[in-house]
Design an enzyme around this catalytic site. Structure first.
Site, PDB file in Angstrom:
ATOM      1  N   GLY A   1      -0.024   4.523   0.107  1.00 36.20           N
ATOM      2  CA  GLY A   1      -0.687   5.890   0.403  1.00 36.20           C
ATOM      3  C   GLY A   1      -1.765   6.415  -0.733  1.00 36.20           C
ATOM      4  O   GLY A   1      -2.327   5.635  -1.224  1.00 36.20           O
TER       5      GLY A   1
ATOM      6  N   SER B   1       0.774  -1.192   0.033  1.00 36.65           N
ATOM      7  CA  SER B   1      -0.007  -0.209   0.016  1.00 36.65           C
ATOM      8  C   SER B   1       0.828   1.352  -0.105  1.00 36.65           C
ATOM      9  O   SER B   1       1.782   1.297   0.662  1.00 36.65           O
ATOM     10  CB  SER B   1      -0.964   0.028   1.188  1.00 36.65           C
ATOM     11  OG  SER B   1      -0.301  -0.292   2.340  1.00 36.65           O
TER      12      SER B   1
ATOM     13  N   GLY C   1      -5.411   1.314   5.573  1.00 39.18           N
ATOM     14  CA  GLY C   1      -4.781  -0.093   5.403  1.00 39.18           C
ATOM     15  C   GLY C   1      -5.301  -1.238   5.781  1.00 39.18           C
ATOM     16  O   GLY C   1      -5.578  -2.388   5.144  1.00 39.18           O
ATOM     17  N   ASP C   2      -6.255  -0.955   7.074  1.00 39.39           N
ATOM     18  CA  ASP C   2      -7.151  -2.430   7.323  1.00 39.39           C
ATOM     19  C   ASP C   2      -8.139  -2.448   6.619  1.00 39.39           C
ATOM     20  O   ASP C   2      -8.611  -3.637   6.097  1.00 39.39           O
ATOM     21  CB  ASP C   2      -7.579  -2.033   8.894  1.00 39.39           C
ATOM     22  CG  ASP C   2      -6.387  -1.784   9.822  1.00 39.39           C
ATOM     23  OD1 ASP C   2      -5.281  -2.476   9.705  1.00 39.39           O
ATOM     24  OD2 ASP C   2      -6.735  -1.435  10.875  1.00 39.39           O
TER      25      ASP C   2
ATOM     26  N   GLY D   1      -2.278   4.384  -4.170  1.00 36.64           N
ATOM     27  CA  GLY D   1      -2.928   3.226  -4.188  1.00 36.64           C
ATOM     28  C   GLY D   1      -2.016   1.974  -3.961  1.00 36.64           C
ATOM     29  O   GLY D   1      -1.445   2.111  -2.950  1.00 36.64           O
TER      30      GLY D   1
END
Lengths: 309, 309
Positions: free
Chosen positions: B219, B217, B248-249, B222
């Site tokens: 930020g 990831s 992120g989760d 994408g």
């Protein structure tokens, strides 16, 4: 028994972080928690001095349970807190280990319902019957009327129990008019009450507004007292460095202790200044260093004048 | 059922303050709390997407009880947390209302005893029997061996259950060598694992170290994916402004959701990017905006190349 009232009890949480940086993520390296709110802190110091203390006020929810569990472990402290449906607030003190400075985050506290406030007032009257003195301490939680302390002062006076008040802002202003025996503002609170930044003038002014005696805490400069018996200034023997958390609450405990032990004002003030200093010198926030207290209490300089009879 | 593992569950507390000033006292104007820790956050998003989820890991003490009470209210989430004698940690996020920035304070978590760790491993094996996929999420509490995730990856692989890993540092490095099906590092975690700050190179390198597939990831840019089936980059349709907490989760939840729904990689990545974006756009930290998700999922740009068979 000395009664302390803490309407906005708290679970005091202390976090140690290597350095506090706004907008960053921190791994907390140390966590401690204990029952808090001014009246509970005062009770802890009084109990350590050997007094029997009863604490009342409100406690509720998960944090309220943790606060009450914590009180169980304190010898000499009786828990007479009133259960409420809201949840007792937390306070978080973040200690920056690099600078020693503390950043505080205080939750507002639970909303107290009119029925809960009535239940408290009834319990308070009952508890006063067995009290030598009562201390009304700290902020008001949401839902408690701003004139709450004024009413509690009147109830204590009607019962003939000496009442000490340690609060600020509008609740202080209103309660002073109800003629408490003693108030212990700090310099800012005293200035807010009287409009004067000159402590000697301001303590006299606070007496004219209704307080029988006024003991103002001036940080490192100690205490200044204006009473019907005379005026004094009590100063710690040396500039102290340490953590001032709880120093004001320890001063209140010293004043109450001297009051119930019927000490003259100079000894009472010396006890309050020494306890305050011994709290600053203690490594644990809000605790006092007993050896330092015993060494300091004889070395507090008290100067002043007794009133003409 | 999807199984998520959160060894270091948390009670996530969010404070709103008008402005955070280090070394000052703050009146908190808003307090919210909810069950937290990465695997619990992933479970909440999966359940909102309609998946059946079981959460395991550790919970103990007063805060553990509050976490478990909070899970009761989540439809589609089954609580299979293992009780421990230590107390579940709190995390405190302080939101500065002036700037919108967040300062985080994370408690370390309870010490897990060897007996508790054994009890967990046994329960985990039993839970795997009914799982379509498992996600291992977040940091390790004190007392859990640094090779914990490596062991849990091996157990899942032996049971034939696809395993996603979302952690960092040494626990990630060791677990990658145990050949997880999928890892989802962020840019920093990926650089720490591989030594490379160039995401395309680093994802390939992480595969060589043992991960079957790597989705990093990045930020606002994408996701970038390196898999046996091909390499892709998935980008949100527009620069988003909002609160990145939980983004992120949500991406992990999207990857798991696509995995169990047997979607091809481009659709899975689009789901993960859209969920992540819809979480940033939601006013409540860690929640996702369902309407935004449904609108965004068809507009994620996915480019890449399928591997030669």
């Amino acid at each position: 028994m000395i009664l302390t009232v803490t309407l906005n009890t708290a679970l005091d949480i202390t976090y140690r972080v290597p350095a506090l940086r706004p907008h960053a993520e921190h791994r907390v390296t140390g966590v401690t928690e204990r029952p808090g709110g001014k009246g509970l802190n005062v009770a802890r110091v009084l109990a350590a001095l050997g007094h029997e203390v009863t604490v009342t006020g409100f406690a509720g929810g998960t944090t309220g349970r943790v606060v009450r569990d914590g009180l169980q472990g304190l010898t000499g402290v009786t828990d007479a807190l009133i259960p409420v449906t809201g949840t007792t607030r937390r306070t978080v003190a973040v200690v920056d280990e690099r600078t020693g400075d503390t950043t505080r985050l205080n939750e507002p506290g639970p909303v107290i319902t009119p029925a809960e406030w009535s239940a408290f007032q009834e319990a308070y009257e009952g508890l006063l019957a067995g009290a030598q003195a009562v201390a009304l301490c700290g902020s008001l939680p949401p839902g408690v009327p701003v004139g709450a302390y004024a009413g509690l002062v009147r109830t204590a006076r009607a019962a003939g129990i000496p009442v000490l008040l340690d609060t600020s802002g509008e609740p202080l202003r209103r309660a002073v008019a109800a003629r408490p025996d003693l108030i212990k503002p700090n310099a800012d609170e005293l200035a807010e009450l009287t409009g004067s930044h000159e402590p000697l003038r301001a303590t006299q002014d606070a007496r004219r507004r209704g307080a029988r005696s006024v003991v103002a805490s001036l940080g490192p400069e100690g205490l200044v007292a204006a009473t019907p018996e005379g005026r004094w200034r009590a100063t710690p023997p040396a500039r102290l460095s340490g953590n001032p958390t709880g120093a004001g609450d320890s001063a209140v405990a010293g004043l109450l202790s001297g009051l119930v032990d019927r000490l003259p004002w100079p000894q009472t003030l010396a006890r309050a200044v020494a306890l305050s200093a011994a709290t600053i010198l203690s490594p644990a926030a809000g605790e006092f260093d007993r050896a330092a207290y015993e060494e300091l209490v004889g070395r507090v300089a008290v100067t002043g004048e007794v009133s003409a009879a």
